[in-house]
Design a protein around this motif. Structure first.
Motif, PDB file in Angstrom:
ATOM      1  N   ILE A  35       0.846  -1.207   0.000  1.00 59.03           N
ATOM      2  CA  ILE A  35       0.000   0.000   0.000  1.00 59.03           C
ATOM      3  C   ILE A  35       0.882   1.259   0.000  1.00 59.03           C
ATOM      4  O   ILE A  35       0.627   2.226  -0.720  1.00 59.03           O
ATOM      5  CB  ILE A  35      -0.947  -0.015   1.223  1.00 59.03           C
ATOM      6  CG1 ILE A  35      -1.904  -1.199   1.084  1.00 59.03           C
ATOM      7  CG2 ILE A  35      -1.713   1.286   1.343  1.00 59.03           C
ATOM      8  CD1 ILE A  35      -2.774  -1.464   2.291  1.00 59.03           C
ATOM      9  N   HIS A  92       2.292   1.828  -3.358  1.00 63.24           N
ATOM     10  CA  HIS A  92       1.226   2.294  -4.241  1.00 63.24           C
ATOM     11  C   HIS A  92       1.130   3.822  -4.175  1.00 63.24           C
ATOM     12  O   HIS A  92       1.041   4.504  -5.194  1.00 63.24           O
ATOM     13  CB  HIS A  92      -0.083   1.652  -3.796  1.00 63.24           C
ATOM     14  CG  HIS A  92      -1.303   2.207  -4.460  1.00 63.24           C
ATOM     15  ND1 HIS A  92      -1.811   1.683  -5.622  1.00 63.24           N
ATOM     16  CD2 HIS A  92      -2.118   3.247  -4.119  1.00 63.24           C
ATOM     17  CE1 HIS A  92      -2.894   2.370  -5.962  1.00 63.24           C
ATOM     18  NE2 HIS A  92      -3.096   3.322  -5.075  1.00 63.24           N
ATOM     19  N   PHE A  93       1.178   4.360  -2.965  1.00 65.96           N
ATOM     20  CA  PHE A  93       0.989   5.809  -2.839  1.00 65.96           C
ATOM     21  C   PHE A  93       2.239   6.595  -3.194  1.00 65.96           C
ATOM     22  O   PHE A  93       2.177   7.790  -3.418  1.00 65.96           O
ATOM     23  CB  PHE A  93       0.523   6.167  -1.427  1.00 65.96           C
ATOM     24  CG  PHE A  93      -0.929   5.876  -1.227  1.00 65.96           C
ATOM     25  CD1 PHE A  93      -1.887   6.705  -1.782  1.00 65.96           C
ATOM     26  CD2 PHE A  93      -1.339   4.751  -0.528  1.00 65.96           C
ATOM     27  CE1 PHE A  93      -3.238   6.431  -1.631  1.00 65.96           C
ATOM     28  CE2 PHE A  93      -2.685   4.475  -0.364  1.00 65.96           C
ATOM     29  CZ  PHE A  93      -3.639   5.316  -0.917  1.00 65.96           C
ATOM     30  N   HIS A  94       3.395   5.915  -3.256  1.00 68.12           N
ATOM     31  CA  HIS A  94       4.604   6.648  -3.612  1.00 68.12           C
ATOM     32  C   HIS A  94       4.785   6.770  -5.113  1.00 68.12           C
ATOM     33  O   HIS A  94       5.670   7.453  -5.582  1.00 68.12           O
ATOM     34  CB  HIS A  94       5.840   6.000  -2.978  1.00 68.12           C
ATOM     35  CG  HIS A  94       6.014   6.449  -1.552  1.00 68.12           C
ATOM     36  ND1 HIS A  94       6.298   7.763  -1.238  1.00 68.12           N
ATOM     37  CD2 HIS A  94       5.901   5.799  -0.376  1.00 68.12           C
ATOM     38  CE1 HIS A  94       6.365   7.897   0.075  1.00 68.12           C
ATOM     39  NE2 HIS A  94       6.133   6.709   0.627  1.00 68.12           N
ATOM     40  N   GLU A 135       0.551   9.525  -9.608  1.00 63.12           N
ATOM     41  CA  GLU A 135      -0.856   9.115  -9.574  1.00 63.12           C
ATOM     42  C   GLU A 135      -1.271   8.312 -10.793  1.00 63.12           C
ATOM     43  O   GLU A 135      -2.029   7.357 -10.708  1.00 63.12           O
ATOM     44  CB  GLU A 135      -1.723  10.367  -9.465  1.00 63.12           C
ATOM     45  CG  GLU A 135      -3.099  10.052  -8.967  1.00 63.12           C
ATOM     46  CD  GLU A 135      -3.793  11.297  -8.423  1.00 63.12           C
ATOM     47  OE1 GLU A 135      -5.004  11.384  -8.584  1.00 63.12           O
ATOM     48  OE2 GLU A 135      -3.091  12.165  -7.864  1.00 63.12           O
ATOM     49  N   ARG A 174      -0.461   4.324 -10.720  1.00 64.58           N
ATOM     50  CA  ARG A 174      -0.821   3.411  -9.641  1.00 64.58           C
ATOM     51  C   ARG A 174      -1.701   2.293 -10.156  1.00 64.58           C
ATOM     52  O   ARG A 174      -2.487   2.487 -11.051  1.00 64.58           O
ATOM     53  CB  ARG A 174      -1.574   4.191  -8.566  1.00 64.58           C
ATOM     54  CG  ARG A 174      -0.694   5.225  -7.931  1.00 64.58           C
ATOM     55  CD  ARG A 174      -1.464   6.044  -6.934  1.00 64.58           C
ATOM     56  NE  ARG A 174      -0.591   7.094  -6.405  1.00 64.58           N
ATOM     57  CZ  ARG A 174      -1.010   8.067  -5.629  1.00 64.58           C
ATOM     58  NH1 ARG A 174      -2.289   8.128  -5.298  1.00 64.58           N
ATOM     59  NH2 ARG A 174      -0.173   8.980  -5.182  1.00 64.58           N
ATOM     60  N   LEU A 194      -5.849  -0.341  -5.846  1.00 65.50           N
ATOM     61  CA  LEU A 194      -5.721  -0.360  -4.390  1.00 65.50           C
ATOM     62  C   LEU A 194      -6.562  -1.496  -3.811  1.00 65.50           C
ATOM     63  O   LEU A 194      -6.205  -2.118  -2.799  1.00 65.50           O
ATOM     64  CB  LEU A 194      -6.174   0.997  -3.844  1.00 65.50           C
ATOM     65  CG  LEU A 194      -5.999   1.224  -2.341  1.00 65.50           C
ATOM     66  CD1 LEU A 194      -4.546   1.066  -1.947  1.00 65.50           C
ATOM     67  CD2 LEU A 194      -6.486   2.594  -1.939  1.00 65.50           C
ATOM     68  N   PHE A 224      -1.594   8.296   4.485  1.00 63.97           N
ATOM     69  CA  PHE A 224      -2.156   8.150   3.129  1.00 63.97           C
ATOM     70  C   PHE A 224      -3.655   8.363   3.134  1.00 63.97           C
ATOM     71  O   PHE A 224      -4.349   7.965   4.058  1.00 63.97           O
ATOM     72  CB  PHE A 224      -1.838   6.766   2.561  1.00 63.97           C
ATOM     73  CG  PHE A 224      -0.377   6.481   2.537  1.00 63.97           C
ATOM     74  CD1 PHE A 224       0.484   7.283   1.799  1.00 63.97           C
ATOM     75  CD2 PHE A 224       0.159   5.438   3.279  1.00 63.97           C
ATOM     76  CE1 PHE A 224       1.847   7.040   1.784  1.00 63.97           C
ATOM     77  CE2 PHE A 224       1.514   5.201   3.271  1.00 63.97           C
ATOM     78  CZ  PHE A 224       2.369   5.998   2.533  1.00 63.97           C
ATOM     79  N   ASN A 225      -4.079   8.952   2.034  1.00 62.28           N
ATOM     80  CA  ASN A 225      -5.494   9.240   1.916  1.00 62.28           C
ATOM     81  C   ASN A 225      -6.118   8.101   1.113  1.00 62.28           C
ATOM     82  O   ASN A 225      -6.073   8.098  -0.104  1.00 62.28           O
ATOM     83  CB  ASN A 225      -5.622  10.572   1.176  1.00 62.28           C
ATOM     84  CG  ASN A 225      -7.045  11.014   1.112  1.00 62.28           C
ATOM     85  OD1 ASN A 225      -7.923  10.366   1.690  1.00 62.28           O
ATOM     86  ND2 ASN A 225      -7.291  12.087   0.393  1.00 62.28           N
ATOM     87  N   ILE A 226      -6.677   7.118   1.808  1.00 66.94           N
ATOM     88  CA  ILE A 226      -7.160   5.912   1.130  1.00 66.94           C
ATOM     89  C   ILE A 226      -8.620   6.113   0.716  1.00 66.94           C
ATOM     90  O   ILE A 226      -9.470   6.383   1.555  1.00 66.94           O
ATOM     91  CB  ILE A 226      -7.030   4.692   2.069  1.00 66.94           C
ATOM     92  CG1 ILE A 226      -5.553   4.424   2.340  1.00 66.94           C
ATOM     93  CG2 ILE A 226      -7.718   3.476   1.483  1.00 66.94           C
ATOM     94  CD1 ILE A 226      -5.270   3.286   3.280  1.00 66.94           C
TER      95      ILE A 226
END
Length: 1264
Positions: A1096, A1099-1101, A1104, A1107, A1110, A1250-1252
């Motif tokens: 995860i 994924h956020f690194h 955008e 990706r 998620l 992280f903003n999931i």
């Protein structure tokens, strides 16, 4: 452009040339010019010859007779009679040598009376023949015409026949008419001082035509300009004498923009600002550019202006601003080029047979319009940029719109002003000049202009004053007003353009990758080396810049720029452009020290216009050097006489060699200054002596383009064949480099992602690479075409193939032609036996594209087809099939075409085959709004009779772009095909049933979904029951899918094994049969949680656009839900026989405990109460959902919501302390081990930053 310049030349001009009619050899028709014989003889072209050139040769610039002859008179000789217009015409041209260095030519063409009786009578004879033929063909001769219109149009062919009239209006009568023929005088110079050369030539011509002979013989003036006028040193100005007046030229210093002496004003007037900017963008992206005009000088002015505005970058490909008629086959070149084509002013654009237009920018200069290739990206900050240039143009009284009348009017005004107004200084300023009032009267765009003026806050009154002060200051300036204006406008506009690049690339040096090895080995591996960290550079850029920048970084000009940066370590080494650019970039950096260097898309206007302008004014006010005056030469008496009106053969003996000692050098400066000047010249110019560095840069330039420049000489078929062979080799090399680059991009990304999730680079970079692959394919397909049809050569070939295939195949849908091998062989172990792969059919893929109504053009269709084939990993195979129809290829292509060179073609297809090693989603991700058929199959478990199942199943498919809503599935077939808008990559399926009938229990193994266009098949594993009272009592489940890789046997032998998703650590520990629960130890469980969280975080690194899914990381195999399941199952007390206990049961008991504890007000801190409140709230919400999800489904939902709201670590802490845990877990359980629980909490806390966002399908029916 910094001119490639021979360092040995320090003279203003290398040669003086005279071209024209050779009376000895008479009239030879010029077949190569491609003029037809239907034209009347006066309109045909005849071969011109170089009549004389002085001196014979100079060693640093060998005389190229063919090239000079061809470019002085690109259309050959033309004839006129006394009724025609015979104005002298000036044009310049450029000769690029094999090594890329350049010399400039400046030519003045005028008409002289033909005195030779033979020529006149030959012309008369041609006319008799022509008239007889015309009369036979037409029987209806044309009506009288104006002298300008020399083409027969259909309307003119309907007049009544009358031979006398025919002869009178379309003829040359030796007794009555005077015959004139064109002649040309020309200077060949090492640097482009266009204005000065024009003056020299015009004054020489004037000397011959004026009633009074000039003060000295013509030889004196020619000798003077050849031998006694030096090149002005960098940063100095020079004055020398023409026949009637002084001539000035000035050269920028080494810290200014390079020399450029063509009027930008004319370019903006002809094309308008918007078009100039679009053309500029095309040039930067190395798109093929074809300029079209009936004025040679316009072709040259536009070409040189566009390339000059690119500073600090340099056009690296074929550059022929004036393409002689005999070289038209060059338009077939499948490489980027910038060429100028002469139009005869009568044919319209549609008559032009251009071999390829998919990636062509066509500029019709005389008609002020421009045709652009499709999907051209916008230049960054285009609006502000246009605004800034408009302000400069407005300050000179010019409209930013194209202004056709303006360029014509300009010349009239020039004449008018120089005579009547030179005494009145005030009128020098343009705001009050006739030009301006003319604009105000005539121009429709003036209303728009005034609005713009208001917006920019520039008031014309203010301008008036500003100009006024400058004119007073200019009283010392030695050149005339117009020239000064041209210099000022040029430098202002160029500075604004240069400033864009200094702003855009102000920190480019940080991203240059310096080679670790020595120059030699760096050089030999140059093809493989990356010299610029593109990804990092682009990640710093504002989003709107990306479409343009990502394509620009792929160009040859950018690569060469960076190469020269790598090769020049210290300032001394740097070539001129690079040194100037770097010093400007340093300035910007100094300014930015005070502000953080964070990239903003704030538009920074140009600030150094004034100093640039001052430098020029200084040179023009105070002339640094004056050359020797022309003087009498040592000529015999009687030499140097000539007839007025005829440019004579000059005395070659006096012109063949220069003065023995260089008088001017002694007179003009001390030796030390000369030495310094030579060093400056040395560093200022590219391609100097043959030192190592030059060899490097030169070769670096040639890497991407095996062919820089057409050879203008001998044009035998063998030379043309050789040229074409070079093209074929070049195309193959480019293909090799492109495929490699695209694979490295992909593999690089994939290597980084090993051990996790799915692999995908989407985003700008991939699109850029695929777009450039499409361009390459278009260029290959348009090389050597017999007849051009439509704008896309590739699509037109495909259509021919489709047509011939459909004729041949009697099979109804054309899907099963014998030529196609069907992939029926599949591994039997696949659960996908229920879903055989799509048949491989080139025609079917074409139909898919033809059915997409959003794609309107051929070029668009070809590109979509390439993208689809890439995504299906069939590009190489499809193209192989297309080319296997040899008859068709022969019909469409000439013998020398790339597609008919068998070895190269094979290698090309082999390079394309390498794309099959990676997964592209370049079709799915681009055509997001099209309708796509999907096929869904539910595969029940074979073990337990699914045939008795009585309930009605349903599914809902979700992808990255959209979801379908609930679809009923017929229970007897368990499959369904539906069409809906592109869902993107598929992520989850919700499936369930309505619990009706006697036997509503159902064990499902998996669900398969296939995209009917791309053939991508997704597998959604389930392996659980759906039904009340069985398993966890669930009537619906959310399944997470993965892409299935097709394993076909044939055609893939040479392939690397398919990219498997690399096994995570966990797979080594567990080989699971779906029903037995694996027993993991605490170490393995911790590792599992770590990996899930890691996935995860990774994924956020990522940027955008790159990706993956998620949902897969949360709910997929070995995702977060699975990992936490392992945590809660560890040490769970096994209950009595036959009764299953689920984690959810434990959580519900804990919830009951917490609620009662809260009510009994047990003293706990605020924090604890907060967490308990949250936990119970979520549990209640999930339990009260109207959906029939089972206990495991509810656990999954809780984990997802907890991850979204960053509450998981709080809840674990709560549950570890809860008394219920003590009852339901054994002492060895992970939840009872404090240190393990604490490390688990720490790992879960990393998710807090992280903003999931959860996919809708995961939290349907819950209103939290």
């Amino acid at each position: 452009m910094s001119t490639g310049f021979s360092s040995s030349s320090c003279r203003f001009a290398d040669y003086f040339v005279v071209c024209g009619l050779d009376t000895e050899s008479g009239l030879e028709p010029d077949e190569l010019s491609g003029e037809n014989f239907e034209q009347s003889p006066l309109r045909r072209t005849f071969k011109s010859k170089v009549l004389a050139h002085y001196p014979d040769n100079v060693e640093w610039n060998p005389f190229d007779q063919d090239a000079v002859g061809m470019l002085c008179m690109p259309k050959g000789l033309s004839f006129r009679t006394q009724t025609d217009i015979r104005e002298p015409q000036f044009h310049s041209f450029i000769i690029t040598r094999e090594d890329g260095s350049r010399t400039y030519g400046f030519a003045l063409t005028f008409f002289e009376e033909v005195t030779s009786k033979q020529i006149c009578s030959a012309m008369q004879t041609l006319y008799h023949m022509h008239n007889a033929e015309q009369y036979d063909i037409l029987h209806t001769p044309p009506t009288p015409r104006s002298p300008e219109d020399h083409r027969l149009t259909p309307q003119q062919l309907h007049a009544a026949p009358s031979i006398s009239r025919l002869q009178r209006f379309n003829s040359y009568d030796i007794s009555r008419d005077t015959l004139y023929v064109s002649k040309c005088i020309c200077l060949i110079t090492p640097m482009a001082f266009a204005n000065a050369c024009r003056k020299v030539l015009e004054q020489l011509h004037q000397a011959v035509t004026s009633p009074q002979p000039p003060p000295l013989p013509l030889e004196s003036y020619v000798y003077n300009v050849l031998y006694e006028v030096p090149l002005p040193p960098a940063g100095r100005s020079l004055k020398f004498s023409g026949v009637y007046g002084p001539v000035l030229c000035q050269r920028p210093s080494t810290i200014e923009l390079p020399l450029f002496d063509f009027p930008l004003q004319e370019v903006f007037e002809l094309l308008g600002l918007e078009n100039v900017l679009q053309l500029f963008t095309c040039a930067l992206l190395e798109i093929q550019i074809l300029l079209y005009s009936q004025h040679y000088q316009r072709l040259m002015t536009v070409a040189e202006s566009i390339t000059a505005l690119m500073f600090p970058f340099q056009w690296q490909h074929v550059y022929v601003p004036i393409l002689p008629a005999s070289l038209l086959h060059f338009l077939d070149a499948p490489v980027p080029y910038l060429m100028g084509l002469h139009s005869n002013g009568q044919d319209d654009r549609t008559k032009l047979e251009l071999p390829q237009e998919a990636n062509l920018c066509f500029v019709d200069i005389d008609n002020h319009f421009i045709e652009l290739p499709e999907d051209l990206p916008q230049f960054p900050n285009k609006l502000e940029f246009i605004q800034e240039i408009s302000e400069v143009l407005l300050a000179f009284g010019m409209s930013p719109e194209a202004n056709p009348q303006c360029s014509e009017v300009q010349s009239k005004i020039r004449g008018f002003r120089s005579g009547d107004m030179s005494s009145d200084k005030r009128n020098g300023n343009l705001a009050g000049s006739p030009l301006n009032s003319y604009l105000l009267r005539e121009n429709q765009t003036i209303a728009r202009l005034q609005a713009l003026v208001k917006r920019t806050g520039v008031s014309l009154e203010k301008l008036d004053v500003k100009e006024d002060t400058s004119t007073n200051k200019d009283s010392k300036v030695q050149c005339d007003e117009d020239e000064m204006k041209t210099h000022q406008l040029n430098i202002r506009v160029r500075e604004v353009f240069a400033n864009r690049f200094t702003q855009m690339f102000s920190d480019y040096e940080v991203f240059v990758i310096q080679p670790s090895q020595d120059k030699e080995s760096w050089f030999s591996n140059r093809d493989q080396m990356q010299n610029f960290d593109k990804a990092s550079f682009l990640s710093d850029q504002p989003e709107p810049y990306l479409p343009f920048l990502s394509r620009f970084l792929e160009t040859q000009m950018f690569a060469s720029f960076i190469d020269s940066k790598i090769l020049c370590h210290d300032d001394e080494d740097k070539e001129h452009t690079l040194r100037v650019f770097d010093s400007r970039v340093d300035k910007i950096r100094m300014l930015n020290v005070r502000t953080p260097t964070l990239r903003t898309s704030m538009y920074q206007k140009c600030t150094n216009i004034d100093e640039a302008e001052k430098a020029i004014e200084m040179r023009l006010c105070k002339i640094d050097h004056t050359a020797l005056h022309p003087h009498l030469l040592d000529m015999k008496i009687g030499q140097g006489r000539y007839e007025p009106g005829f440019f004579p053969r000059l005395q070659s003996d006096v012109l063949s060699t220069g003065p023995t000692s260089n008088k001017w050098a002694k007179r003009s400066a001390p030796a030390q200054w000369r030495r310094r000047d030579r060093q400056k010249q040395h560093t200022e110019h590219l391609y100097l002596d043959n030192d190592q560095r030059e060899k490097y840069i030169q070769e670096a330039r040639n890497l991407g383009t095996t062919l820089r420049q057409p050879k203008l000489s001998n044009l035998s078929p063998s030379v043309i064949a050789q040229t074409n062979w070079k093209f074929v080799e070049g195309l193959l090399k480019e293909c090799r480099n492109k495929t490699k680059r695209m694979l490295v991009e992909k593999m690089g990304r994939e290597a980084v992602e090993l051990g996790h999730g799915e692999v995908s680079i989407t985003g700008v970079e991939e699109n850029t690479l695929i777009a450039s692959l499409c361009d390459l394919l278009e260029r290959i397909w348009s090389h050597g075409l017999q007849v051009k049809q439509g704008k896309s050569a590739l699509w037109s070939h495909l259509l021919h193939y489709q047509e011939s295939k459909e004729k041949r195949d009697a099979t109804p849908a054309g899907l099963g032609p014998p030529g196609i091998i069907h992939d029926t062989e599949r591994r039997k172990s696949d659960a996908g036996c229920a879903m055989p792969p799509l048949k491989v059919s080139l025609i079917q893929d074409m139909r898919h594209i033809q059915n997409i109504s959003e794609i309107k053009t051929d070029v668009g269709k070809a590109r979509a087809w390439v993208r689809l084939s890439m995504e299906k990993k069939l590009l190489s195979r499809h193209l192989k099939q297309l080319l296997s129809d040899h008859e068709l290829t022969k019909k469409l292509y000439k013998r020398y075409a790339f597609l008919r060179c068998d070895d190269e073609k094979e290698q090309f297809l082999y390079h394309l085959l390498s794309f099959n090693a990676v997964d592209y989603f370049c079709f799915t991700n681009v055509f997001t709004t099209i309708m796509i058929p999907y096929h869904v199959v539910i595969i029940p478990s074979k073990k337990l009779g699914g045939s008795m199942f009585t309930a009605n199943p349903w599914v809902c498919v979700s992808g990255e772009l959209a979801e379908t809503g609930v679809l009923q599935v017929p229970k007897n077939t368990l499959e369904i095909t539906f069409e809906c808008q592109n869902l993107g990559k598929l992520t989850t399926i919700q499936m369930g049933h309505d619990n009706s009938g006697l036997y509503a229990k159902w064990l499902v193994e998996c669900v398969m979904v296939r995209n009917g266009i791309t053939g991508h098949t997704y597998k959604f594993p389930c392996g659980r029951w759906l039904g009340k009272g069985v398993d966890d009592g669930s009537l619906e489940r959310i399944l997470v899918g993965e892409l299935v890789t097709n394993t076909e046997n044939e055609e893939r032998m040479c392939r690397t094994p398919p990219m498997q998703q690399s096994p995570g650590m966990m797979r080594r520990f567990v080989t699971i049969s779906p029903n037995s629960k694996p027993k993991l130890n605490t170490g393995q469980i911790q590792e599992g949680v770590g990996e899930a969280i890691n996935g995860i975080v990774k994924h956020f690194h990522k940027p955008e656009k790159e990706r993956g899914s998620l949902t897969l990381l949360l709910c997929g195999e070995y995702g977060l839900v699975w990992a936490l399941e392992q945590v809660f199952q560890h040490g769970f007390k096994s209950p009595r026989l036959f009764k299953n206990v689920f984690i959810w049961d434990f959580l519900e008991k804990s919830q009951v405990y917490f609620e009662s504890a809260e009510q009994s007000q047990m003293t706990q801190d605020e924090n604890w109460q907060m967490r308990v409140r949250h936990f119970c709230h979520f549990m209640r919400a999930i339990n009260s959902t109207p959906r029939n999800i089972g206990k495991d489904g509810k656990f999954q939902m809780l984990v997802c919501l907890g991850a979204r709201d960053h509450l998981l670590h709080h809840w674990i802490a709560l549950l570890a302390e809860c008394p219920i845990t003590a009852q339901m877990y054994e002492d060895t359980a992970l939840l009872k081990d404090h240190s393990l629980v604490n490390s688990l909490i720490r790992v879960l806390q990393t998710l807090q930053e992280f903003n999931i966002t959860l996919e809708a399908s995961l939290v349907k029916g819950i209103g939290i």
